[in-house]
Scaffold this motif. Sequence first.
Motif, PDB file in Angstrom:
ATOM      1  N   GLU A 135     -10.853   8.370   2.066  1.00 25.50           N
ATOM      2  CA  GLU A 135     -10.808   9.827   1.950  1.00 25.50           C
ATOM      3  C   GLU A 135      -9.530  10.323   1.289  1.00 25.50           C
ATOM      4  OE1 GLU A 135     -13.394  11.594   2.667  1.00 25.50           O
ATOM      5  OE2 GLU A 135     -14.465   9.819   3.355  1.00 25.50           O
ATOM      6  N   GLU A 136      -8.517   9.451   1.164  1.00 26.87           N
ATOM      7  CA  GLU A 136      -7.230   9.870   0.625  1.00 26.87           C
ATOM      8  C   GLU A 136      -7.068   9.515  -0.855  1.00 26.87           C
ATOM      9  OE1 GLU A 136      -3.946   8.629   3.337  1.00 26.87           O
ATOM     10  OE2 GLU A 136      -5.580   7.632   4.433  1.00 26.87           O
ATOM     11  N   LEU A 137      -7.913   8.667  -1.366  1.00 26.15           N
ATOM     12  CA  LEU A 137      -7.712   8.113  -2.704  1.00 26.15           C
ATOM     13  C   LEU A 137      -7.783   9.182  -3.790  1.00 26.15           C
ATOM     14  CD1 LEU A 137      -9.836   4.842  -2.484  1.00 26.15           C
ATOM     15  CD2 LEU A 137      -7.369   5.115  -2.118  1.00 26.15           C
ATOM     16  N   GLY A 138      -6.853   9.059  -4.733  1.00 22.50           N
ATOM     17  CA  GLY A 138      -6.927   9.870  -5.932  1.00 22.50           C
ATOM     18  C   GLY A 138      -7.941   9.286  -6.893  1.00 22.50           C
TER      19      GLY A 138
ATOM     20  N   CYS B  87       0.848  -1.193   0.000  1.00 20.41           N
ATOM     21  CA  CYS B  87       0.000   0.000   0.000  1.00 20.41           C
ATOM     22  C   CYS B  87       0.883   1.243   0.000  1.00 20.41           C
ATOM     23  CB  CYS B  87      -0.917  -0.003   1.219  1.00 20.41           C
ATOM     24  SG  CYS B  87      -1.893   1.517   1.378  1.00 20.41           S
TER      25      CYS B  87
ATOM     26  N   GLU C  70      -9.617   1.657   4.554  1.00 22.77           N
ATOM     27  CA  GLU C  70      -8.733   2.471   5.394  1.00 22.77           C
ATOM     28  C   GLU C  70      -8.359   3.824   4.794  1.00 22.77           C
ATOM     29  OE1 GLU C  70      -8.088   1.525   8.373  1.00 22.77           O
ATOM     30  OE2 GLU C  70      -8.966  -0.482   8.170  1.00 22.77           O
ATOM     31  N   HIS C  71      -8.459   3.964   3.476  1.00 21.81           N
ATOM     32  CA  HIS C  71      -7.946   5.189   2.855  1.00 21.81           C
ATOM     33  C   HIS C  71      -8.961   5.838   1.909  1.00 21.81           C
ATOM     34  CE1 HIS C  71      -4.009   4.136   4.453  1.00 21.81           C
ATOM     35  NE2 HIS C  71      -4.112   2.922   3.896  1.00 21.81           N
TER      36      HIS C  71
ATOM     37  N   TYR D 268      -0.033   4.149   0.581  1.00 25.59           N
ATOM     38  CA  TYR D 268      -0.497   5.137   1.552  1.00 25.59           C
ATOM     39  C   TYR D 268       0.058   4.874   2.954  1.00 25.59           C
ATOM     40  CZ  TYR D 268      -3.796   6.520  -2.082  1.00 25.59           C
ATOM     41  OH  TYR D 268      -4.348   6.938  -3.267  1.00 25.59           O
ATOM     42  N   CYS D 269       0.216   3.585   3.315  1.00 21.28           N
ATOM     43  CA  CYS D 269       0.673   3.278   4.671  1.00 21.28           C
ATOM     44  C   CYS D 269       1.788   2.241   4.720  1.00 21.28           C
ATOM     45  CB  CYS D 269      -0.492   2.814   5.541  1.00 21.28           C
ATOM     46  SG  CYS D 269      -1.203   1.236   5.032  1.00 21.28           S
TER      47      CYS D 269
ATOM     48  N   ASP E 201      -7.108   5.593  -8.185  1.00 24.84           N
ATOM     49  CA  ASP E 201      -7.338   4.571  -7.164  1.00 24.84           C
ATOM     50  C   ASP E 201      -8.812   4.446  -6.810  1.00 24.84           C
ATOM     51  OD1 ASP E 201      -4.724   3.747  -6.919  1.00 24.84           O
ATOM     52  OD2 ASP E 201      -4.231   5.197  -5.346  1.00 24.84           O
ATOM     53  N   ARG E 202      -9.534   5.570  -6.807  1.00 19.53           N
ATOM     54  CA  ARG E 202     -10.971   5.513  -6.526  1.00 19.53           C
ATOM     55  C   ARG E 202     -11.682   4.654  -7.552  1.00 19.53           C
ATOM     56  NH1 ARG E 202     -14.201   5.229  -2.853  1.00 19.53           N
ATOM     57  NH2 ARG E 202     -13.135   6.967  -1.804  1.00 19.53           N
TER      58      ARG E 202
END
Length: 240
Positions: free
Chosen positions: A27-30, A4, A24-25, A6-7, A33-34
């Motif tokens: 809200e962070e996805l571009g 991942c 887990e992510h 992100y983490c 990735d979304r």
Amino acid sequence: MVECEYCGAAFDDEEAHLQHLGDEHAEELGPIDRRRVDAAGDDEEGLPIVGLLSGAAVLVVFVVAIWFFFLSGGGGTNLDAEPAGMEDEPLPNRGGDEWISQVETFESNGAEHRPGEEIDYERVPPLSGPHWNDWVSAGFYTETPRMEELVHSLEHGAVVIYYDEGNLSDEAEASLRAWAANKDGQWQSVVVAPNPNDDPRGDYVLTAWTHRLVIDDYDAEAVQAFAAEYLGRGPENPVR
């Protein structure tokens, strides 16, 4: 192994990785990735709620668009005919006397707005009278809209043409569809719909505010003359 970005967590396969991203992510996805996460969420647990709602909204819009398309006669036509050719030409300032001399003219029955109230019109199709706040837009309709809305269209300067479904020829339909497609302004529209009467006075009934022309054999020149005389000249906001 899939890591991942992100983490830094590691996963045995892409499916588990995408599940992790959604959980887990979210809200962070571009955007890329979304889309990957949404595409992978085929089961209820893995499908993000945003993707579910977006898909439902698209489905609703699609169904409504298809319903309106076919209701207004926009699809499913295989006509063995072409328009007469004059439907997209500029209208003369006045209609020829050959046709206008046959037009019946009646006194106005008023123009009061009575939203939601079912109106008992003196004549059907109506040529004036109380009506609803909504009006019918230009188009070729395969089901007759509300009379109360058609009268408001007449007040706007529309020409509403009623056809006898049992006697509508391909040539007439092609021409009428072209009239409705080419004359679509709010204050000078052509609306075409089935005649609501079981025993119409004629195969084609052309109406404007307080005016009516009945013909049995369709003639695009009759429509041109009637539209030239009355289209865009309703009492609410004449534009011609």
